[in-house]
Design a protein around this motif. Sequence first.
Motif, mmCIF file in Angstrom:
data_model
loop_
_atom_site.group_PDB
_atom_site.id
_atom_site.type_symbol
_atom_site.label_atom_id
_atom_site.label_comp_id
_atom_site.label_asym_id
_atom_site.label_seq_id
_atom_site.Cartn_x
_atom_site.Cartn_y
_atom_site.Cartn_z
ATOM 1 N N ASP A 197 46.099 87.608 41.055
ATOM 2 C CA ASP A 197 47.467 87.542 41.559
ATOM 3 C C ASP A 197 48.467 87.816 40.433
ATOM 4 O O ASP A 197 48.317 87.288 39.337
ATOM 5 C CB ASP A 197 47.710 86.146 42.154
ATOM 6 N N LYS A 252 55.092 84.023 34.024
ATOM 7 C CA LYS A 252 54.863 82.613 34.332
ATOM 8 C C LYS A 252 53.478 82.201 33.895
ATOM 9 O O LYS A 252 52.540 82.995 33.916
ATOM 10 C CB LYS A 252 55.044 82.356 35.830
ATOM 11 N N LYS A 303 53.484 79.096 45.185
ATOM 12 C CA LYS A 303 54.294 80.311 45.290
ATOM 13 C C LYS A 303 55.421 80.146 46.314
ATOM 14 O O LYS A 303 56.513 80.689 46.132
ATOM 15 C CB LYS A 303 53.415 81.500 45.665
ATOM 16 N N LYS A 304 55.158 79.381 47.355
ATOM 17 C CA LYS A 304 56.178 79.122 48.373
ATOM 18 C C LYS A 304 57.323 78.307 47.779
ATOM 19 O O LYS A 304 58.498 78.514 48.090
ATOM 20 C CB LYS A 304 55.546 78.378 49.549
ATOM 21 N N GLY A 305 56.980 77.342 46.933
ATOM 22 C CA GLY A 305 57.975 76.611 46.156
ATOM 23 C C GLY A 305 58.922 75.724 46.939
ATOM 24 O O GLY A 305 60.106 75.650 46.635
ATOM 25 N N LEU A 352 47.499 77.739 45.665
ATOM 26 C CA LEU A 352 48.283 78.843 45.108
ATOM 27 C C LEU A 352 49.442 79.210 46.031
ATOM 28 O O LEU A 352 50.575 79.410 45.569
ATOM 29 C CB LEU A 352 47.379 80.054 44.879
ATOM 30 N N LYS A 353 49.173 79.272 47.340
ATOM 31 C CA LYS A 353 50.227 79.615 48.297
ATOM 32 C C LYS A 353 51.344 78.578 48.282
ATOM 33 O O LYS A 353 52.527 78.917 48.356
ATOM 34 C CB LYS A 353 49.634 79.720 49.707
ATOM 35 N N TYR A 411 51.537 86.852 40.327
ATOM 36 C CA TYR A 411 52.602 85.859 40.251
ATOM 37 C C TYR A 411 52.633 85.167 38.886
ATOM 38 O O TYR A 411 53.694 84.833 38.366
ATOM 39 C CB TYR A 411 52.427 84.824 41.362
ATOM 40 N N PHE A 412 51.428 84.970 38.313
ATOM 41 C CA PHE A 412 51.326 84.360 36.983
ATOM 42 C C PHE A 412 50.776 85.386 35.992
ATOM 43 O O PHE A 412 49.783 86.047 36.277
ATOM 44 C CB PHE A 412 50.417 83.133 37.008
ATOM 45 N N SER A 440 55.341 88.583 36.852
ATOM 46 C CA SER A 440 56.302 87.648 36.285
ATOM 47 C C SER A 440 55.713 86.967 35.054
ATOM 48 O O SER A 440 54.501 86.829 34.928
ATOM 49 C CB SER A 440 56.689 86.589 37.319
#
Length: 219
Positions: free
Chosen positions: A26, A4, A200-202, A196-197, A28-29, A2
């Motif tokens: 990761d 991000k 990501k869970k948000g 971090l978790k 995710y970013f 992503s």
Amino acid sequence: MSEKTAAIVGSTGMIGTYLTELLLQDDYFSTVRLIVRRPMEKAHPKIEVKLVDFNDAESLKLALEGTDALFCCIGTTQKNVKGDKELYRKVDYDIPVKSARFAKETGCETMAIVSAVGANAKTGNFYLKLKGEVEDALQTTGLRYVYIMQPCMLLGDRKESRPMERVFQVASKLVAGILPDKYKPIHGKTVAAAMLKAVKKGQIGFFKYTYKEIKQLAG
């Protein structure tokens, strides 16, 4: 991957170092922005180094523009500030709170930060009072996602030498079995993983995590 951007304030400390490693691994970013006071090498394609003067509001605000999640792992010691409580406050209170406020102003809604177990703005203990004041200030920023880690004794490797901390680390591990959960020692990498978790869970809200919750979150 992503598109991000994660910004880290305090990336050179123990937890900040572990967190940087996790973020680089990761997907995710796509960008890991290190907001630092001193020049440093850009050692990975995902890393973006932003050199700032934390006393200059515009400098910090510009560095935070385009950030999707702010991670704050900054902290000093009485030794580093030579007992100067005003300087201690500038690092442990001013930097996290200003970073949170400017992150919000530039469109970021998410923050994960390292605090301490027992943080309380009303206590007589200087360190815990300061951490409590930071936590209280973060509630006024308007950020929608705030995740506060409250570890006790941290285990792991530091770049700087802290001989007394080593002593306490060994002692705390020896008595860990009889300590209440929230006072048990925890590895810095576990705290970083939980940060971090959580991001990501948000989950929307203002959350505080001590030993047991940090361990569960880190997985």
